[in-house]
Design a protein around this motif. Structure first.
Motif, mmCIF file in Angstrom:
data_model
loop_
_atom_site.group_PDB
_atom_site.id
_atom_site.type_symbol
_atom_site.label_atom_id
_atom_site.label_comp_id
_atom_site.label_asym_id
_atom_site.label_seq_id
_atom_site.Cartn_x
_atom_site.Cartn_y
_atom_site.Cartn_z
ATOM 1 N N GLY A 1 0.795 -1.271 0.148
ATOM 2 C CA GLY A 1 0.056 0.142 -0.063
ATOM 3 C C GLY A 1 0.775 1.212 0.003
ATOM 4 N N GLU A 2 0.459 2.362 0.607
ATOM 5 C CA GLU A 2 1.021 3.560 0.710
ATOM 6 C C GLU A 2 1.706 3.824 2.141
ATOM 7 O OE1 GLU A 2 -1.853 6.597 -0.658
ATOM 8 O OE2 GLU A 2 -2.143 5.196 -2.821
ATOM 9 N N ALA A 3 1.880 3.007 2.933
ATOM 10 C CA ALA A 3 2.633 3.142 4.045
ATOM 11 C C ALA A 3 3.909 3.601 3.769
ATOM 12 C CB ALA A 3 2.447 1.825 4.884
ATOM 13 N N SER A 4 4.305 4.540 4.738
ATOM 14 C CA SER A 4 5.844 5.230 4.570
ATOM 15 C C SER A 4 6.655 4.003 5.187
ATOM 16 C CB SER A 4 5.810 6.284 5.130
ATOM 17 O OG SER A 4 5.607 6.355 6.506
ATOM 18 N N GLU A 5 6.363 3.212 6.000
ATOM 19 C CA GLU A 5 7.265 2.270 6.742
ATOM 20 C C GLU A 5 6.384 1.103 6.745
ATOM 21 O OE1 GLU A 5 8.480 3.879 10.300
ATOM 22 O OE2 GLU A 5 10.516 4.347 9.396
ATOM 23 N N VAL A 6 7.178 -0.076 6.602
ATOM 24 C CA VAL A 6 6.582 -1.431 6.809
ATOM 25 C C VAL A 6 7.167 -2.450 7.710
ATOM 26 C CG1 VAL A 6 5.093 -1.302 4.557
ATOM 27 C CG2 VAL A 6 7.299 -2.410 4.810
ATOM 28 N N SER A 7 6.485 -3.118 8.381
ATOM 29 C CA SER A 7 7.268 -4.152 9.504
ATOM 30 C C SER A 7 7.758 -5.267 8.596
ATOM 31 C CB SER A 7 6.099 -4.679 10.395
ATOM 32 O OG SER A 7 5.131 -5.503 9.848
ATOM 33 N N ASP A 8 8.681 -6.126 9.124
ATOM 34 C CA ASP A 8 8.978 -7.266 8.448
ATOM 35 C C ASP A 8 7.808 -8.244 8.319
ATOM 36 O OD1 ASP A 8 11.558 -6.408 8.528
ATOM 37 O OD2 ASP A 8 12.236 -7.296 10.466
ATOM 38 N N GLU A 9 7.036 -8.431 9.119
ATOM 39 C CA GLU A 9 5.746 -9.306 9.098
ATOM 40 C C GLU A 9 4.836 -8.758 7.890
ATOM 41 O OE1 GLU A 9 1.810 -10.943 11.478
ATOM 42 O OE2 GLU A 9 3.618 -9.940 12.656
ATOM 43 N N GLU A 10 4.596 -7.522 7.717
ATOM 44 C CA GLU A 10 4.117 -6.966 6.620
ATOM 45 C C GLU A 10 4.616 -7.204 5.190
ATOM 46 O OE1 GLU A 10 1.696 -3.170 8.746
ATOM 47 O OE2 GLU A 10 3.756 -3.113 8.119
ATOM 48 N N LEU A 11 5.940 -7.073 5.256
ATOM 49 C CA LEU A 11 6.674 -7.536 4.208
ATOM 50 C C LEU A 11 6.605 -8.930 3.679
ATOM 51 C CD1 LEU A 11 8.656 -6.995 1.764
ATOM 52 C CD2 LEU A 11 10.462 -7.297 3.303
ATOM 53 N N ARG A 12 6.774 -10.002 4.781
ATOM 54 C CA ARG A 12 6.329 -11.376 4.364
ATOM 55 C C ARG A 12 5.069 -11.657 4.036
ATOM 56 N NH1 ARG A 12 7.178 -13.027 9.511
ATOM 57 N NH2 ARG A 12 5.011 -13.633 9.879
ATOM 58 N N GLU A 13 4.064 -10.972 4.569
ATOM 59 C CA GLU A 13 2.818 -11.112 3.936
ATOM 60 C C GLU A 13 2.628 -10.602 2.323
ATOM 61 O OE1 GLU A 13 0.415 -13.140 5.350
ATOM 62 O OE2 GLU A 13 1.811 -13.488 7.057
ATOM 63 N N ALA A 14 2.948 -9.444 2.062
ATOM 64 C CA ALA A 14 3.374 -8.969 0.746
ATOM 65 C C ALA A 14 3.857 -9.838 -0.101
ATOM 66 C CB ALA A 14 3.745 -7.671 0.976
ATOM 67 N N LEU A 15 4.995 -10.456 0.321
ATOM 68 C CA LEU A 15 5.807 -11.291 -0.340
ATOM 69 C C LEU A 15 4.975 -12.819 -0.647
ATOM 70 C CD1 LEU A 15 9.499 -10.655 0.683
ATOM 71 C CD2 LEU A 15 8.767 -10.466 -1.517
ATOM 72 N N TYR A 16 4.308 -12.962 0.224
ATOM 73 C CA TYR A 16 3.481 -14.199 -0.181
ATOM 74 C C TYR A 16 2.319 -14.104 -1.085
ATOM 75 C CZ TYR A 16 4.624 -17.430 3.943
ATOM 76 O OH TYR A 16 4.890 -18.313 4.821
ATOM 77 N N ALA A 17 1.852 -12.781 -0.980
ATOM 78 C CA ALA A 17 0.980 -12.316 -2.015
ATOM 79 C C ALA A 17 1.377 -12.356 -3.566
ATOM 80 C CB ALA A 17 0.210 -10.999 -1.862
ATOM 81 N N GLY A 18 2.643 -11.698 -3.460
ATOM 82 C CA GLY A 18 3.490 -11.657 -4.777
ATOM 83 C C GLY A 18 3.741 -13.020 -5.299
ATOM 84 N N VAL A 19 4.124 -13.952 -4.387
ATOM 85 C CA VAL A 19 4.565 -15.305 -4.914
ATOM 86 C C VAL A 19 3.398 -15.849 -5.340
ATOM 87 C CG1 VAL A 19 5.338 -17.731 -4.277
ATOM 88 C CG2 VAL A 19 6.739 -15.563 -3.513
ATOM 89 N N GLY A 20 2.215 -15.843 -5.073
ATOM 90 C CA GLY A 20 0.974 -16.463 -5.325
ATOM 91 C C GLY A 20 0.709 -16.011 -6.712
ATOM 92 N N ALA A 21 0.739 -14.720 -6.988
ATOM 93 C CA ALA A 21 0.617 -13.903 -8.253
ATOM 94 C C ALA A 21 1.345 -14.570 -9.414
ATOM 95 C CB ALA A 21 0.721 -12.538 -8.148
ATOM 96 N N VAL A 22 2.749 -14.773 -8.782
ATOM 97 C CA VAL A 22 3.569 -15.585 -9.843
ATOM 98 C C VAL A 22 2.986 -16.993 -10.168
ATOM 99 C CG1 VAL A 22 5.908 -16.497 -10.107
ATOM 100 C CG2 VAL A 22 5.584 -14.264 -9.174
#
Length: 198
Positions: free
Chosen positions: A95-116
């Motif tokens: 999203g548009e957050a100026s900072e993200v946590s490691d957990e948020e990055l992990r969840e986002a990467l899961y979504a990215g891998v699912g899209a691949v």
């Protein structure tokens, strides 16, 4: 928390890794692909580095979305759309957050891998980049270094596999015995993330 600068450094580190390993990626691609994975990835990540320097995005999500768009527009073959989808979808999830946590990055990467996986119609075991990405992203819950190690192991594990997707699948049994170049470059991406995370 991780800010836009962290994500720019990740992409820059990934570009440096691809530059360093481009010849090896092409070597791996020669027997089972078009012998252009290294040069394609090098062109793409060189363009990513230039795009991020020209107009540095202000948020983590924007960094990854710009990187993804750049890869789609500059990399030939399947790699551009697949890597572009990985980074764009991950960036969109942040999203548009100026900072993200490691957990948020992990969840986002899961979504990215699912899209691949959906785009390529593939799953772990098909001898593709997912063989590095899935174990790598799963291991992020332990640490960035664990993720890098798991991705590297996943890439090595593609050697005895028979390719079921992509160009290599046309070779059938002859694809056995070769390390998948896409899994190898995916491991580089997660290794760069681990290096920047420290």
């Amino acid at each position: 928390m991780r800010d836009a600068d962290f994500f720019r450094r990740w992409m820059t580190a990934a570009a440096a890794a691809v530059e360093r390993e481009a010849d090896r990626l092409t070597e791996l691609d020669s027997p089972i692909g078009d012998a252009d994975h290294g040069s394609n990835m090098l062109r793409g990540f060189t363009a990513v580095r230039a795009a991020l320097e020209a107009e540095p995005p202000a948020t983590p999500g924007a960094v990854l979305q710009l990187a993804g768009r750049t890869l789609i527009s500059t990399v030939g073959g399947a790699s551009g759309p697949l890597y572009g989808t990985l980074l764009r979808r991950t960036g969109k999830e942040l999203g548009e957050a100026s900072e993200v946590s490691d957990e948020e990055l992990r969840e986002a990467l899961y979504a990215g891998v699912g899209a691949v996986a959906r785009l390529g119609g593939s799953a772990p075991g098909d001898k593709t980049m997912l063989d590095a990405l899935v174990p790598g992203v799963t291991a992020l819950s332990t640490s960035y270094r664990a993720a890098s190690d798991a991705a590297e192991s996943g890439a090595l594990a593609t050697v005895p596999m028979r390719a079921r997707k992509g160009r290599a699948s046309y070779l059938g049994e002859r694809s056995i015995g070769h390390q998948d170049p896409g899994a190898t470059s995916s491991a580089l991406l997660l290794a760069a993330l681990a290096d920047v995370a420290g």
